[in-house]
Design an enzyme around this catalytic site. Sequence first.
Site, PDB file in Angstrom:
ATOM      1  CG  ASP A 365      -1.868   1.115   1.297  1.00  0.00           C
ATOM      2  OD1 ASP A 365      -2.340   1.539   0.226  1.00  0.00           O
ATOM      3  OD2 ASP A 365      -2.159   1.598   2.405  1.00  0.00           O
ATOM      4  CG  ASN A 726      19.626 -42.537  10.459  1.00  0.00           C
ATOM      5  OD1 ASN A 726      19.716 -41.725   9.554  1.00  0.00           O
ATOM      6  ND2 ASN A 726      19.465 -43.835  10.228  1.00  0.00           N
TER       7      ASN A 726
END
Length: 905
Positions: A365, A726
Amino acid sequence: MAPKKSQAALAAQRAVKVRRRLLNAAQKTPETLLIQYDTSYEGFDEEKIEDMRDQYGVNAITRAKKETVFKKLFDAFVNPFTVVLFVLALVSLVTDFILPQEGKDLTAVAIVMTMVTVSGVLRFVQEYRSGKAAERLTEMVETTVAVQRTYTDEEDEDNQESRRGEIPLDELVVGDVIYLAAGDMIPADVRVLQAKDMFVSQSSLTGESEPVEKFSAPIKGKSRQPLELNNLAFMGSNVISGSAAALVLAVGDDTSFGQIARQLQEKRPETSFEKGIRSVSWILIRFMMFMAPVVLFVNGFTKGDWTAALLFGLSIAVGLTPEMLPMLVSANLAKGAVSMSRKQVIVKDLNSIQNFGAMDILCTDKTGTITQDKVILEYHLNIDGEEDERVLRYAFLNSYHQTGLKNLMDIAIIQIAEESGGAAPWKTYQKVDEIPFDFNRRRMSVVVSSAAGKTQLITKGAIEEMLAVSSYAEIGGEVVPLTGEIRSKILGDCRDFNGDGLRVLGLAKKNDPSFAGTFSVNDECDMVLIGYLAFLDPPKESAEDAISALHDFGVGVKVLTGDNDAVTRCVCKQVGIQTERILLGADVEEMDGEQLKTAVEDVTVFAKLSPQQKARIVTALRENGHTVGFMGDGINDAAAMRAADVGMSVDTAVDIAKESADIILMEKDLMVLEQGVVEGRKIYANIIKYIKMTASSNFGNMLSVLAASAFLPFLPMLPIQILVLNLIYDISCITIPWDNVDMDYLKKPRAWDASSITKFMLWIGPISSIFDITTYALLFWAVGPAVFGGAYASLDGEARVLFAALFHGGWFVESLWSQTLVIHMIRSPKLPFIQSRASWQVTGLTTLGIAAGTAIPFIPFLGGALGMHRLPVQFFYYLVLTVLCYMIFTTLVKKMFVRRYGELL
């Protein structure tokens, strides 16, 4: 049978009908409208009120039906990504608790379910907050209104009386005649029937910084945009001055205000970040669903132990999923939010930071966002067009000595005078009298006397009114008659100023007017016009630099405003935005979806837009494949913020705009936009780093496992070993949110592309498999026989178990080294350690991870529990050589990948 229309389609159809009703009413006389709606200034009776309410609805903003807590919880916890996490929890439950006869362990299940809980709770909180904007909007209109109604005497039904009274807002109906005065909030969309000096502030709906005067006369000619018409007023705007009688045309959800509220209640479109995470999740699921069964069947058929094969297949599924991704994403986003908070930026939605970085178009705006939302005196000129201190002095005397409420222009004049240093001596003038401002004259006058006793009447006002009361003009230091030629020149100069977006007032004086105490409007005649005062809502000081910086980072800036095109063009020029073509709201209204999608690519400035048109433009840009941000500060910006990938508001915004925004800039410095973009791109870079390097590394490991499973007489790695591998790797990756990102990478917006993850896995993953297989060969045919004095086939039962444990320990260490060090290889397309270095946090933790994992086989109780055997020293000579070759080969393939696809991450 015709298909049933969606609620959105019905609402859009109804909005078109209401717009036509408003436009039609604007073109008719008040008398014709009263007849059309079967009403009068006497007002409706009770029976007619019910009929109109049944026909047009209640004057209340409909709130969306609230979802139950259970429904919100279900939606928060059930999505593709949490499905992956639930599968992991199930895997851990089966492998660690259900199947084992002894040593049952729920630790892994607890960890994974914690991830699910954190992810779900965060989303639940965000969803719970989504309705707040609409609630705030409806709270703003809880008031009463003065309306004329006809009431029937309860004892004598033939006795009816028309009277004016205050009623609750929700009792208002279409066709009611209401009365408005200064300070009132307009309670519905109305057509003005009578007006006296009525000025309305509708900046929150249209973006116009100045109050708009409303009239009762019908509009001549065809118009396409109700918000532009000066005989219509809209719910949510405020009466600044004057009074009016008006006819209610639309109520509740049918009003412009109601349409905005409805859009805020609708489910927000999926952002680019959410789409990216979802697509990545489905890639991981597909790979898992493919690889786990393959590994299961290969091991089942080759080893004959289907229970062990099942456990191994499930552990492979675990290995294929980046278990730490939810935590890494949250840590990245949280780090970004903390970083932005130090720059006085509030991040309401963590996901929006990444969207900030992915943004390639910022729609903004104008008023209050790139401008300061205040009036400054840009020029104080004489009639010759020169800066003149005398003009400033007379303007100061007029503004300083008026006793009424000083408007923004008076404040701007006084401020400039104070800054120039001239105000102090000018304050010695004594005020004699004043003639206050009124909207008929559109000017105000003061009479002042100098220390020498000279009395002067000073008047300022609209240029047309000042020309009407002036007979002379001061040109070149001389007072000359105000001829038609001079008048034309003055009007031409003012038109030029107006074309540059400036508001112009005229300034005139008159020496020795009437005697004190007898001043009146009649004295405002035969005056000398001495100059102009030109005012502007200026850009924020940082606006031009911020827009330039955004361009440097590949972000295009488009202005979407409700203000007029002249003012918008002026402001855009000052901040470096191209204004060759400006598209107006009336043009947008005539375009269908495809036409608008074409237009938004070429146009950078849009003016005189309605709130719905702003949202349409944002949606069209997103449908064209852009990641769009919207920055605004008014009610009229809320819908566009919701439609964008990331909504931003500024420090001066209204509450509803801040409520609808994802990010709020608390300081006036717009350079935080650049910093936000950089922070968002760092977050994306570090998230995609983790996903690509982990997915490719795990994929490579699984290929290695698949190959080994077909030829080895034992499992290449036990399920518990895969989980520990992992875990150590994931812990090593915890610091990735703090990793450095190459500046070259930050210069370009990045969109989520799940297919790039697949390509990366297929290119980089198999590299590790090559060196894993060489490690297999080394361990099975060289290291193992050297330690145990013979090949595996020649050994007895216990020796074979130890041989397998040695093999597991060797491959565990090699996998950890290669998987962890490769982080440094593929975190950047540049040469690792030389052209691009990881942060000290990443370097430190990866080093610790390698050291800890390497030590496991040498710690008897830990290595034994995990089924590993201590490794001989000579193994590490081969290991260093293998890892060096792996890193070199990975770097070469990385270069080939970049040449093929243009980028690495």
